[in-house]
Design an enzyme around this catalytic site. Structure first.
Site, short mmCIF file in Angstrom:
data_model
loop_
_atom_site.label_atom_id
_atom_site.label_comp_id
_atom_site.label_asym_id
_atom_site.label_seq_id
_atom_site.Cartn_x
_atom_site.Cartn_y
_atom_site.Cartn_z
N GLU A 36 -9.43 -5.86 -2.75
CA GLU A 36 -8.69 -4.77 -2.32
C GLU A 36 -9.69 -3.50 -1.79
OE1 GLU A 36 -5.42 -3.93 -2.16
OE2 GLU A 36 -4.37 -5.18 -3.96
N SER A 72 0.81 -1.10 -0.09
CA SER A 72 -0.02 0.01 0.18
C SER A 72 0.77 1.21 0.07
CB SER A 72 -1.00 -0.05 1.32
OG SER A 72 -2.07 0.77 1.08
N HIS A 78 -7.48 -5.81 1.03
CA HIS A 78 -6.40 -5.12 1.23
C HIS A 78 -5.40 -5.37 2.18
CE1 HIS A 78 -3.88 -1.42 -0.16
NE2 HIS A 78 -4.00 -0.97 1.17
#
Length: 520
Positions: free
Chosen positions: A312, A194, A406
């Site tokens: 995600e 990320s 995610h």
């Protein structure tokens, strides 16, 4: 009193760590001097005597995580925070020499996070014969504020990017010192997820980081528009303008007054004012937009492993608008916004299941397009590159609609599923899950060693090459060609047109998309 742990004579001073099974573990090592607010980090001064390195350093100052978020930092054990946060941690196999080094850069939107999180424990990866390093860096307003007053202080006339400069200083410390811990300074892999993967791209693009790492892993990276330091571009305010706006919201434009604001108060007030931290294109630390750097082949020429997750957006639902009342309304908005590209957009993200199409469209525009773009660009520059698609679910995640969410690959790649917080969907300790984690640890550690991901009792992972190979990681790992036919081409064309017409490519996707230009 005689020392009880292993002693390392590093270039910057002697350190005492801990013996944990067959590993030497060192925590809270300062890699820079305590930073002055909104100034570049300075190399740590050599210390005398033996410095104890047995406890994690404080986290960077940050606002609280959103209430109830699965990403709540240390939800079970609140951690100390300080502006004096520039420390790193090392897990090294005892007696190793010239071992590959893997550096982890944590995520958290450049706002929250810490190297001390349980998921980032490096013991499992280090047991595969590699030296693992996790780092802190300045976050939020402390790490990424640009402001005309700060630029005026700089000999280069620039500001912002302090968190990125911290990461580069950590790489320099590792370059000088890691051999003392058994690591090879010439075989360093930077890794992040990320915002950590965004940082990996920043490091690949920054001339200041060149030569400080040999390979890169980017998990769920997003190659979005980067604010320019002094110039409005792509419909975005420049970074200095955003900083001046924050200063006005805080009631002063005086840098000295801002420096005197207590850190916890500043973090909360900046967050409440909507300050969004990003790197700034300043021509020095970040020379240009990431898309342009990679288009010109000016990024670090290193092997790359990159990928994204099928779910995600299932844990980032604030990134999509509420679904419209009808499928007809959804289709009408898409046709209005995407014009001649609407047919292809609706083929990939049809009106038959609007909610799922909203999730998938945003996922691909941010994470899928970025992952494939990264491996394509590295492959075209002659570097081995590997693409993955994480599509693994388990009951605690699937039952709450978060399959392959995610960040859900992180505890598998670290072998730390047993370190989850109370809010993280708990990974079951079953033979199937343990086996998948062993495979992931194998892929990641072998890539750090040789630039090629390999694992025992697992499929061969072919390089992306010219055939577009990818590894699908689900209950049945398998390689495939052309992972999502048409996905990359669509989003690349959207971004190409926006770049040509000075329009940002960020989270403005699908129903939130501006009208896309028909021609360039």
């Amino acid at each position: 009193m005689a020392p009880h742990g292993p002693i390392v004579e590093a270039s910057d001073g002697a350190l005492e760590g801990l013996q944990e099974a067959a590993l030497h573990v060192f925590r809270g090592i300062p890699y820079a001097e305590p930073p002055e607010r909104w100034k570049p980090p300075q190399p740590v001064s050599r210390w005398s005597g033996v410095r104890r390195a047995t406890a994690f350093g404080p986290a960077a100052v940050q606002p609280p995580s959103p209430a109830g978020s699965i990403y709540e930092i240390s939800a079970d054990h609140p951690q100390p925070m300080s502006e004096d946060c520039l420390t790193l941690n090392i897990w090294a196999p005892a007696g190793v020499s010239a071992a590959p080094v893997l550096i982890w850069i944590h995520g958290g939107s450049l706002v929250i996070g810490s190297s001390r999180e349980g998921f980032y424990d490096g013991a499992k990866l280090a047991s595969r014969g590699i030296v693992v390093v996790t780092i802190n860096y300045r976050l939020g307003v402390f790490g990424w504020l640009a402001h005309p007053g700060l630029s005026a202080e700089s000999p280069l006339g620039i500001s912002g990017n302090y968190g990125l400069l911290d990461q580069i200083e950590a790489l320099r410390w590792i370059r000088r010192n890691i051999a003392a811990f058994g690591g090879d300074p010439n075989n360093v892999t930077i890794t992040g997820e990320s915002a950590g993967a965004l940082s990996v791209m920043y490091l690949m693009a920054s001339p200041l980081a060149r030569g400080l790492f040999a390979k890169a892993i980017a998990q769920s990276a997003y190659m979005i528009t980067t604010p320019m330091l002094k110039e409005r571009r792509y419909g975005l305010p420049c970074a200095e303008e955003a900083g001046a706006k924050l200063a006005r919201a805080l009631g002063t434009n005086d840098i000295a007054v801002l420096r005197a604001v207590p850190p916890g108060d500043l973090a909360l007030r900046a967050s409440a004012a909507g300050f969004a931290p990003f790197g700034a294109v300043d021509g020095h630390v970040l020379p240009d937009q990431l898309v342009d750097v990679f288009d010109r082949g000016e990024q670090a020429p290193v092997p790359l492993l990159a990928g994204f997750n099928s779910g995600e957006i299932r844990s980032l639902r604030f990134l999509v608008p509420p679904p419209p009342d009808t499928a007809t309304e959804y289709e009408a908005v898409i046709r209005d916004r995407y014009g001649d590209l609407a047919g292809e957009y609706l083929r990939l993200y049809p009106a038959t299941d609007v909610r799922e199409s909203l999730y998938a469209g945003t996922r691909d525009a941010l994470y899928g397009w970025t992952a494939e773009r990264l491996v394509r660009k590295q492959a075209s520059s002659g570097q081995p590159s590997y693409l993955y698609f994480w599509d693994h679910g388990y009951p605690a995640a699937d039952s709450t609609g978060r399959r392959a969410f995610h960040g859900s690959e992180i505890p598998y790649a670290f072998g730390t599923a047993d370190r989850s917080t109370s809010r993280w969907p708990k990974v079951p300790s079953t033979p199937q899950e343990l086996k998948l984690s062993e495979v992931m640890v194998g892929y990641w550690s072998s890539f750090a060693r040789s630039g090629r991901p390999q694992a025992a009792n697992a499929p061969e992972w072919p390089a992306f090459g010219t055939s577009g190979h990818a590894l699908v990681i689900d209950e049945d790992l398998h390689a495939t060609c052309d992972l999502m036919p048409g996905m990359f081409a669509l989003h690349e064309e959207v971004v190409r047109r926006r770049r040509a017409h000075d329009i940002a490519w960020n989270w403005n996707v699908g129903l939130w998309s501006p009208k896309n230009p028909v021609t360039t």
